[in-house]
Design a protein around this motif. Structure first.
Motif, PDB file in Angstrom:
ATOM      1  N   ASP A 101       4.049  -2.304   3.591  1.00 39.62           N
ATOM      2  CA  ASP A 101       2.690  -2.727   3.281  1.00 39.62           C
ATOM      3  C   ASP A 101       2.662  -3.872   2.274  1.00 39.62           C
ATOM      4  O   ASP A 101       3.300  -3.811   1.221  1.00 39.62           O
ATOM      5  CB  ASP A 101       1.890  -1.544   2.733  1.00 39.62           C
ATOM      6  CG  ASP A 101       0.396  -1.839   2.654  1.00 39.62           C
ATOM      7  OD1 ASP A 101      -0.126  -2.540   3.543  1.00 39.62           O
ATOM      8  OD2 ASP A 101      -0.246  -1.338   1.709  1.00 39.62           O
ATOM      9  N   GLU A 146       4.429   7.622   4.374  1.00 39.52           N
ATOM     10  CA  GLU A 146       4.102   6.723   3.259  1.00 39.52           C
ATOM     11  C   GLU A 146       5.371   6.228   2.569  1.00 39.52           C
ATOM     12  O   GLU A 146       5.532   5.032   2.333  1.00 39.52           O
ATOM     13  CB  GLU A 146       3.197   7.430   2.236  1.00 39.52           C
ATOM     14  CG  GLU A 146       1.803   7.705   2.729  1.00 39.52           C
ATOM     15  CD  GLU A 146       0.895   6.490   2.700  1.00 39.52           C
ATOM     16  OE1 GLU A 146       1.052   5.634   1.819  1.00 39.52           O
ATOM     17  OE2 GLU A 146       0.028   6.410   3.583  1.00 39.52           O
ATOM     18  N   ALA A 179      -1.059   5.844  10.430  1.00 39.35           N
ATOM     19  CA  ALA A 179      -1.046   5.186   9.130  1.00 39.35           C
ATOM     20  C   ALA A 179      -1.283   3.699   9.364  1.00 39.35           C
ATOM     21  O   ALA A 179      -0.980   3.181  10.449  1.00 39.35           O
ATOM     22  CB  ALA A 179       0.288   5.406   8.425  1.00 39.35           C
ATOM     23  N   LYS A 229       2.547  13.087   6.159  1.00 38.84           N
ATOM     24  CA  LYS A 229       1.913  11.895   5.575  1.00 38.84           C
ATOM     25  C   LYS A 229       2.776  11.320   4.455  1.00 38.84           C
ATOM     26  O   LYS A 229       2.982  10.104   4.384  1.00 38.84           O
ATOM     27  CB  LYS A 229       0.525  12.238   5.041  1.00 38.84           C
ATOM     28  CG  LYS A 229      -0.160  11.054   4.389  1.00 38.84           C
ATOM     29  CD  LYS A 229      -1.513  11.429   3.814  1.00 38.84           C
ATOM     30  CE  LYS A 229      -2.134  10.212   3.145  1.00 38.84           C
ATOM     31  NZ  LYS A 229      -3.382  10.532   2.482  1.00 38.84           N
ATOM     32  N   ASP A 230       3.276  12.175   3.585  1.00 41.41           N
ATOM     33  CA  ASP A 230       4.108  11.715   2.465  1.00 41.41           C
ATOM     34  C   ASP A 230       5.384  11.027   2.948  1.00 41.41           C
ATOM     35  O   ASP A 230       5.795  10.006   2.384  1.00 41.41           O
ATOM     36  CB  ASP A 230       4.467  12.880   1.550  1.00 41.41           C
ATOM     37  CG  ASP A 230       3.277  13.413   0.759  1.00 41.41           C
ATOM     38  OD1 ASP A 230       2.217  12.741   0.726  1.00 41.41           O
ATOM     39  OD2 ASP A 230       3.414  14.521   0.186  1.00 41.41           O
ATOM     40  N   VAL A 252       5.201   2.949   4.970  1.00 42.06           N
ATOM     41  CA  VAL A 252       4.072   2.220   4.384  1.00 42.06           C
ATOM     42  C   VAL A 252       4.460   1.596   3.044  1.00 42.06           C
ATOM     43  O   VAL A 252       4.198   0.404   2.817  1.00 42.06           O
ATOM     44  CB  VAL A 252       2.832   3.123   4.256  1.00 42.06           C
ATOM     45  CG1 VAL A 252       1.699   2.388   3.549  1.00 42.06           C
ATOM     46  CG2 VAL A 252       2.380   3.604   5.635  1.00 42.06           C
ATOM     47  N   ASP A 253       5.099   2.350   2.174  1.00 40.09           N
ATOM     48  CA  ASP A 253       5.484   1.790   0.869  1.00 40.09           C
ATOM     49  C   ASP A 253       6.475   0.634   1.008  1.00 40.09           C
ATOM     50  O   ASP A 253       6.515  -0.242   0.151  1.00 40.09           O
ATOM     51  CB  ASP A 253       6.102   2.872  -0.025  1.00 40.09           C
ATOM     52  CG  ASP A 253       5.098   3.911  -0.500  1.00 40.09           C
ATOM     53  OD1 ASP A 253       3.875   3.704  -0.321  1.00 40.09           O
ATOM     54  OD2 ASP A 253       5.538   4.944  -1.044  1.00 40.09           O
TER      55      ASP A 253
END
Length: 137
Positions: free
Chosen positions: A79, A71, A8, A67-68, A75-76
């Motif tokens: 990022d 994220e 990611a 992936k979820d 990432v959420d």
């Protein structure tokens, strides 16, 4: 057992600063990275899990689910953030690549069904990365 890795990407800003030191000492130890106006990187995260292949699906873990989770948990949160000011774990530790790998392990450990977290690799740039395997936690 087989290892499976999912990547990611995220972008974030940070700086290095020890409040117990003078400005001169911070500059000496951290160089340009001590600029409190910060600087940013385009990070790449690799999450490696270990497990057995499910004979019905052929998967170690559902890739969409993995992936979820990455994220949602990483990432959420990271990022387009200023790590020093917006990400809770970096209020008490330097947002170095090494510490990011540990913090991400803590965020993901135990949240991936049917697989065991094996390695977190964080690239700050293509020629600089840190690996963490969960030792000591």
């Amino acid at each position: 057992m087989i290892l499976l890795t999912r990547k990611a990407d995220f972008s974030a800003a940070h700086f290095y600063w020890n409040p117990a030191w003078s400005e001169a000492e911070n500059a000496r130890v951290f160089g340009k990275c001590s600029n409190r106006n910060s600087h940013g990187h385009n990070y790449t995260l690799e999450v490696t899990v270990a497990g057995e292949i499910d004979p019905l699906t052929g998967f170690v873990v559902d890739l969409k689910l993995l992936k979820d989770i990455i994220e949602r948990e990483v990432v959420d949160v990271y990022d387009h953030r200023h790590l020093n000011h917006e990400v809770p774990e970096f209020a008490t530790m330097q947002p170095t690549t090494e510490n990011m790998a540990i913090a991400i392990w803590r965020r993901l450990d135990g949240k991936i069904p049917n697989a065991k977290l094996h390695r977190i690799r964080v690239y700050e740039m293509p020629e600089l990365f840190a690996d963490f395997y969960g030792e000591g936690l």
